[in-house]
Design an enzyme around this catalytic site. Structure first.
Site, PDB file in Angstrom:
ATOM      1  N   GLY A 138      67.056  24.497 -64.537  1.00  0.00           N
ATOM      2  CA  GLY A 138      65.697  25.055 -63.959  1.00  0.00           C
ATOM      3  C   GLY A 138      65.925  26.159 -63.177  1.00  0.00           C
ATOM      4  O   GLY A 138      65.426  26.536 -61.879  1.00  0.00           O
ATOM      5  N   HIS A 167      70.945  28.932 -50.776  1.00  0.00           N
ATOM      6  CA  HIS A 167      69.942  29.880 -50.077  1.00  0.00           C
ATOM      7  C   HIS A 167      69.242  29.326 -48.776  1.00  0.00           C
ATOM      8  O   HIS A 167      68.456  29.655 -48.293  1.00  0.00           O
ATOM      9  CB  HIS A 167      69.053  30.297 -51.179  1.00  0.00           C
ATOM     10  CG  HIS A 167      69.312  30.995 -52.074  1.00  0.00           C
ATOM     11  ND1 HIS A 167      68.639  31.184 -53.517  1.00  0.00           N
ATOM     12  CD2 HIS A 167      70.435  31.687 -52.328  1.00  0.00           C
ATOM     13  CE1 HIS A 167      69.443  32.027 -54.130  1.00  0.00           C
ATOM     14  NE2 HIS A 167      70.605  32.212 -53.627  1.00  0.00           N
ATOM     15  N   ARG A 184      55.772  26.247 -46.520  1.00  0.00           N
ATOM     16  CA  ARG A 184      56.584  25.663 -47.594  1.00  0.00           C
ATOM     17  C   ARG A 184      57.030  24.398 -47.009  1.00  0.00           C
ATOM     18  O   ARG A 184      57.276  23.341 -47.536  1.00  0.00           O
ATOM     19  CB  ARG A 184      57.827  26.735 -47.630  1.00  0.00           C
ATOM     20  CG  ARG A 184      57.643  28.005 -48.173  1.00  0.00           C
ATOM     21  CD  ARG A 184      57.447  28.005 -49.865  1.00  0.00           C
ATOM     22  NE  ARG A 184      55.902  27.731 -50.261  1.00  0.00           N
ATOM     23  CZ  ARG A 184      55.180  28.242 -49.875  1.00  0.00           C
ATOM     24  NH1 ARG A 184      55.071  29.493 -49.256  1.00  0.00           N
ATOM     25  NH2 ARG A 184      54.087  27.990 -50.456  1.00  0.00           N
ATOM     26  N   TYR A 217      56.949  30.712 -44.466  1.00  0.00           N
ATOM     27  CA  TYR A 217      57.897  29.189 -44.441  1.00  0.00           C
ATOM     28  C   TYR A 217      57.281  27.977 -43.744  1.00  0.00           C
ATOM     29  O   TYR A 217      57.601  26.873 -43.994  1.00  0.00           O
ATOM     30  CB  TYR A 217      59.337  29.558 -43.955  1.00  0.00           C
ATOM     31  CG  TYR A 217      60.055  30.418 -44.895  1.00  0.00           C
ATOM     32  CD1 TYR A 217      60.628  29.842 -45.853  1.00  0.00           C
ATOM     33  CD2 TYR A 217      60.192  31.788 -44.711  1.00  0.00           C
ATOM     34  CE1 TYR A 217      61.400  30.774 -46.961  1.00  0.00           C
ATOM     35  CE2 TYR A 217      60.713  32.614 -45.807  1.00  0.00           C
ATOM     36  CZ  TYR A 217      61.412  32.046 -46.738  1.00  0.00           C
ATOM     37  OH  TYR A 217      61.835  32.966 -47.553  1.00  0.00           O
ATOM     38  N   SER A 250      66.135  30.730 -63.595  1.00  0.00           N
ATOM     39  CA  SER A 250      65.963  31.932 -64.620  1.00  0.00           C
ATOM     40  C   SER A 250      67.322  32.643 -64.530  1.00  0.00           C
ATOM     41  O   SER A 250      67.277  33.730 -65.299  1.00  0.00           O
ATOM     42  CB  SER A 250      64.844  32.625 -63.977  1.00  0.00           C
ATOM     43  OG  SER A 250      65.000  33.192 -62.740  1.00  0.00           O
ATOM     44  N   GLN A 293      70.159  26.500 -55.314  1.00  0.00           N
ATOM     45  CA  GLN A 293      69.361  27.413 -54.788  1.00  0.00           C
ATOM     46  C   GLN A 293      68.112  27.170 -53.997  1.00  0.00           C
ATOM     47  O   GLN A 293      67.437  28.085 -53.341  1.00  0.00           O
ATOM     48  CB  GLN A 293      68.949  28.792 -55.974  1.00  0.00           C
ATOM     49  CG  GLN A 293      70.256  29.320 -56.516  1.00  0.00           C
ATOM     50  CD  GLN A 293      69.486  30.124 -57.941  1.00  0.00           C
ATOM     51  OE1 GLN A 293      69.330  31.140 -57.498  1.00  0.00           O
ATOM     52  NE2 GLN A 293      69.860  29.444 -58.934  1.00  0.00           N
ATOM     53  N   ASN A 294      67.738  25.886 -54.275  1.00  0.00           N
ATOM     54  CA  ASN A 294      66.783  25.395 -53.608  1.00  0.00           C
ATOM     55  C   ASN A 294      66.841  25.234 -52.181  1.00  0.00           C
ATOM     56  O   ASN A 294      67.798  24.687 -51.805  1.00  0.00           O
ATOM     57  CB  ASN A 294      66.168  24.225 -54.287  1.00  0.00           C
ATOM     58  CG  ASN A 294      65.695  24.408 -55.633  1.00  0.00           C
ATOM     59  OD1 ASN A 294      65.632  25.572 -56.137  1.00  0.00           O
ATOM     60  ND2 ASN A 294      65.767  23.264 -56.816  1.00  0.00           N
ATOM     61  N   VAL A 295      65.657  25.465 -51.313  1.00  0.00           N
ATOM     62  CA  VAL A 295      65.732  25.337 -49.941  1.00  0.00           C
ATOM     63  C   VAL A 295      65.260  23.917 -49.528  1.00  0.00           C
ATOM     64  O   VAL A 295      65.188  23.322 -48.261  1.00  0.00           O
ATOM     65  CB  VAL A 295      65.127  26.376 -49.101  1.00  0.00           C
ATOM     66  CG1 VAL A 295      65.920  27.820 -49.592  1.00  0.00           C
ATOM     67  CG2 VAL A 295      63.705  26.488 -49.676  1.00  0.00           C
ATOM     68  N   ASP A 296      64.369  23.149 -50.669  1.00  0.00           N
ATOM     69  CA  ASP A 296      64.021  21.724 -50.273  1.00  0.00           C
ATOM     70  C   ASP A 296      65.066  20.625 -49.972  1.00  0.00           C
ATOM     71  O   ASP A 296      66.242  21.043 -50.368  1.00  0.00           O
ATOM     72  CB  ASP A 296      63.063  21.474 -51.286  1.00  0.00           C
ATOM     73  CG  ASP A 296      63.605  21.331 -52.693  1.00  0.00           C
ATOM     74  OD1 ASP A 296      64.486  20.321 -52.722  1.00  0.00           O
ATOM     75  OD2 ASP A 296      63.067  21.936 -53.828  1.00  0.00           O
TER      76      ASP A 296
END
Ligand code: OAD
Length: 228
Positions: free
Chosen positions: A169, A104, A56, A53, A171, A86-89
């Site tokens: 974007g 998330h 990241r 992380y 899946s 769902q992105n952690v950015d």
């Protein structure tokens, strides 16, 4: 104003230069998901998880929101928009979106082991062995596999009230996030922007493009439907 729920996954940030997880060359080809992104992995090897992380976060400091993030932020002129990511950015925030649910977790935050104390850390590294105020290990504020998703009910409520749903974007393989689509009101238009084939119900209109191109097409479509 009509309400739009925008559900985003890793593909949203791909054009900013952040790898997705399951595409070829994605993160889960380079790392074992359960080693670096599960609660068991954290207990087994916290230093490795911190390093993953920290990397990241360092990458996040070097990238910018893309045109797709900006289009979503711009929708707030005509719609009441909530982004469920769902992105952690933090690229939706940096593009100007104002109402964002991070299912998330968030890379730019850290927390204590019980997740009751949360700290803004920006893109700095967490030091190996660094402690939270309660003396427990400071950890990334991420929802790992094996942990509950505390914001899922809030996200489901947003989807259930939406007049239009955009999915970008993802899946659609990770639950409970992938199940949110089932909270849509009957008859609500649902669009999916993704360059690959994704398994979605037949009532979803698929735009098989990357996020920026697909969202610019979608923006025109929404403006036409609004009559503006
Ligand atoms: P995935 O990596 O599973 O899926 C990414 C999706 O983005 C795929 O459907 C790609 O086709 C699509 N994609 C790739 N490039 C794109 C582009 N330029 N524009 C639009 N779409 C593009 O990522 P997620 O579905 O977000 O969780 O994965 C969900 C969760 O699994 C993540 O939040 C993460 C991961 O394990 C945790 O780490 C807890």
């Amino acid at each position: 104003m009509k309400r739009i729920a925008v559900l985003t996954g890793a593909g949203m940030s791909a054009e900013s230069g952040i790898s997705t997880f399951r595409d070829s060359n994605g993160l889960w080809e380079q790392y074992d998901v359960m080693t670096v992104a599960s609660i068991e992995g954290w207990y087994d090897n916290p230093d490795l998880v911190q390093q993953f992380y920290n990397d990241r976060r360092a990458q996040l400091a070097a990238v910018e929101p893309n045109e797709g993030h900006k289009i979503i932020a711009g929708l707030e002129k005509d719609f009441q928009v909530t982004v469920v990511t769902q992105n952690v950015d933090d690229l939706h925030e940096r593009a100007g979106s104002t109402d964002i649910i991070h299912l998330h977790g968030e890379l730019t935050k850290a927390c204590n082991e019980s997740k009751t104390q949360v700290y803004d850390i920006g893109t700095r590294s967490i030091l190996l062995g660094e402690k939270a105020d309660d003396g427990s290990r400071l950890r990334p504020f991420i929802v790992w596999f094996g942990e509950t998703v505390p914001l899922i009910s809030q996200a489901a409520e947003v989807v259930s009230k939406a007049d239009i749903i955009l999915i970008v974007g993802t899946s659609m393989q990770v639950y409970p996030a992938a199940g949110l689509i089932h909270y849509a009101k009957p008859g609500v238009p649902i669009y999916l922007v993704d360059p690959a084939e994704v398994n979605v119900p037949p009532n979803v209109e698929v735009i098989r493009e990357k996020a920026s191109k697909g969202l610019s097409l979608l923006k025109k479509k929404l403006a036409y439907k609004q009559g503006c």
